[in-house]
Every structure is written in structure tokens, then in C-alpha cells.
Design a protein around this motif. Structure first.
Motif, PDB file in Angstrom:
ATOM      1  N   ILE A  28       0.854  -1.180   0.000  1.00  0.00           N
ATOM      2  CA  ILE A  28       0.000   0.000   0.000  1.00  0.00           C
ATOM      3  C   ILE A  28       0.894   1.235   0.000  1.00  0.00           C
ATOM      4  O   ILE A  28       1.832   1.329   0.796  1.00  0.00           O
ATOM      5  CB  ILE A  28      -0.912  -0.008   1.241  1.00  0.00           C
ATOM      6  N   ALA A  29       0.612   2.169  -0.900  1.00  0.00           N
ATOM      7  CA  ALA A  29       1.428   3.378  -1.013  1.00  0.00           C
ATOM      8  C   ALA A  29       0.518   4.604  -1.071  1.00  0.00           C
ATOM      9  O   ALA A  29      -0.341   4.699  -1.947  1.00  0.00           O
ATOM     10  CB  ALA A  29       2.306   3.310  -2.259  1.00  0.00           C
ATOM     11  N   ASP A  30       0.705   5.517  -0.129  1.00  0.00           N
ATOM     12  CA  ASP A  30      -0.126   6.718  -0.038  1.00  0.00           C
ATOM     13  C   ASP A  30       0.694   7.929  -0.463  1.00  0.00           C
ATOM     14  O   ASP A  30       1.524   8.424   0.295  1.00  0.00           O
ATOM     15  CB  ASP A  30      -0.642   6.892   1.391  1.00  0.00           C
ATOM     16  N   GLU A  31       0.490   8.387  -1.694  1.00  0.00           N
ATOM     17  CA  GLU A  31       1.219   9.534  -2.253  1.00  0.00           C
ATOM     18  C   GLU A  31       2.730   9.386  -2.038  1.00  0.00           C
ATOM     19  O   GLU A  31       3.380  10.284  -1.491  1.00  0.00           O
ATOM     20  CB  GLU A  31       0.722  10.845  -1.624  1.00  0.00           C
ATOM     21  N   PRO A  32       3.325   8.270  -2.459  1.00  0.00           N
ATOM     22  CA  PRO A  32       4.742   8.025  -2.142  1.00  0.00           C
ATOM     23  C   PRO A  32       5.716   8.989  -2.796  1.00  0.00           C
ATOM     24  O   PRO A  32       6.875   9.064  -2.387  1.00  0.00           O
ATOM     25  CB  PRO A  32       4.959   6.601  -2.657  1.00  0.00           C
ATOM     26  N   THR A  33       5.278   9.731  -3.826  1.00  0.00           N
ATOM     27  CA  THR A  33       6.173  10.694  -4.480  1.00  0.00           C
ATOM     28  C   THR A  33       5.831  12.134  -4.122  1.00  0.00           C
ATOM     29  O   THR A  33       6.390  13.059  -4.695  1.00  0.00           O
ATOM     30  CB  THR A  33       6.115  10.528  -6.016  1.00  0.00           C
ATOM     31  N   GLY A  34       4.921  12.331  -3.178  1.00  0.00           N
ATOM     32  CA  GLY A  34       4.425  13.672  -2.867  1.00  0.00           C
ATOM     33  C   GLY A  34       5.483  14.640  -2.370  1.00  0.00           C
ATOM     34  O   GLY A  34       5.353  15.850  -2.554  1.00  0.00           O
TER      35      GLY A  34
END
Length: 231
Positions: free
Chosen positions: A166-172
Motif C-alpha cells: 500500500i502506497a499513499d502519495e509516495p512521491t508527494g
């Protein structure tokens, strides 16, 4: 019959009390198959991140059922849920969430040590080397760039060999080029292991790299369509 990686049925969640109570998710049902990469998009406040948190067992819904790999999360105690999450679910956040007093190697090994793995440091070292950080093992988070910190966070999420990433905005918090490199690693690593990927992003181009895009609006799933491929 192959069980889905994620099965959510009739999930509702509200937060707050009285007049301040806000309905975050409304009767959400969703199935994600094993090995599928799913991009979750929508405006701020649409429920994207909350959907991920329920999927990871970090939030419990008011109503509905959540199954991960055939295991119903609602039937688990908090301790059992934490053990299940540590073994089956890897999580990457926008803000890295590394422990500042631990080296890169220690950050990655820590969850394995907590789970009682005797080879925690060997596995952590191998994962960091795959992330191109073999020469940064003994560096602390403050000594690493943002991209390096996110690589450490990705290594920490993948080292337990989860079935669901699970990745939540990993490049934010990253510049465009660094973010692209991180996502290349994330897609390649999850595909190589056969892991399922659920990704929240504001970047349409990033979402379109997934097998399917789920669009949320006001706490409901508006569409859940496969990504079209141009000839």
C-alpha cells in the motif's frame, strides 16, 4: 478458486461526534485481485487515504467487511491484526516515517526483529542493496536525501515479503525525476514478487501505469475501470 487480494463489502466510516461528525466512506465495495496494480485517485477529501488505511487494518470501519487474502480483519484482535499486518501488508507513506535515531539498516530490520526473524539484518541489508543503498546502510535519515529516505521506507515495506503493498502519495515529497525513479522501483519490486499494489496518487500519469484506476468522490467509488492502452 483464487481468493482476491482485497475484498471490501459495504464499508462505511464516519469520524467525529455530533454536529462535527463527517461521513468519510459510504457503502464502499471493492475487489482487487492478486498481483493487480490499482491506482486510486480523486480530489482531496474524497476518501482515498482512508480507504487505504482500512485496507491496511489501521482503521476499522463502522460497518461492512474487509478481507485481505481471505482473512476477515474484523474478526482479529488488535494484537492479531498487528501481527497480520506486519506479515502481509507493506505500507509506504508520503512522509517516509523513518525513525531518526536508527540507521537505514536498523530502520529496515526493526519490523523483522519485532516479528522474531533471526535473519533480520541480513534480509534488510539485501533489500537495501537492491534499492541501490548498499553504501548508505549506516547513515541516519537526516544524512539521506528525500529520495534515499523513500528508498529506505520502500525497503522496510518490502523486506517482510508482503502480499499487499500500500502506497499513499509516495512521491508527494519528491521532485519529478526522483519520484519517477522511486515508482519504477515500486512497480518493478511488487511485480517481481507477485505482490498486489494499491496506490493513492494525484498524478494521472502515475495512476495510468496501474492495471486499473479507481476514482473516488465524496466517499464513494465513482469508477473502477481498467487503464486503456493505446495501440
Amino acid at each position: 478458486m483464487t481468493l482476491p487480494a482485497v475484498a471490501m463489502r459495504g464499508v462505511d466510516l464516519s469520524l467525529g461526534r455530533g454536529a462535527a461528525r463527517v461521513h468519510i466512506l459510504r457503502d464502499v465495495s471493492l475487489t482487487i485481485m492478486k498481483g493487480e496494480a490499482v491506482g486510486i485517485v480523486g480530489a482531496s477529501g474524497s476518501g482515498k487515504s482512508t480507504l487505504l488505511m482500512i485496507m491496511a487494518g489501521l482503521e476499522r470501519p463502522d460497518k461492512g467487511e474487509v478481507e485481505i487474502d481471505g482473512v476477515t480483519l474484523g474478526g482479529l484482535s488488535e494484537d492479531a491484526l498487528a501481527r497480520f499486518r506486519g506479515a502481509r501488508v507493506g505500507i509506504v507513506f508520503q512522509s517516509f516515517h523513518l525513525i531518526p535515531t536508527m540507521t537505514a539498516l536498523e530502520n529496515v530490520a526493526a519490523p523483522l526483529e519485532l516479528a522474531g526473524a533471526g535473519d533480520a539484518f541480513d534480509r534488510a541489508r539485501a533489500e537495501l542493496e537492491q534499492m541501490g543503498l548498499g553504501d548508505r546502510l549506516d547513515h541516519y535519515p537526516a544524512q539521506l536525501s528525500g529520495g534515499e529516505q523513500q528508498r529506505v521506507a520502500l525497503a522496510r515495506a518490502l523486506t517482510p515479503r508482503p502480499s499487499l503493498l500500500i502506497a499513499d502519495e509516495p512521491t508527494g515529497n519528491l521532485d519529478e525525476a526522483t519520484g519517477r525513479a522511486i515508482m519504477d522501483l515500486m512497480f518493478d519490486s511488487s511485480a517481481r514478487r507477485g505482490a498486489t499494489l494499491a496506490l493513492v496518487t494525484h498524478d494521472p500519469a502515475l495512476a495510468e501505469r496501474c492495471d486499473r484506476v479507481i476514482r473516488m468522490r465524496s466517499g464513494v467509488i465513482e469508477t473502477a475501470a481498467p487503464v486503456s492502452v493505446s495501440a
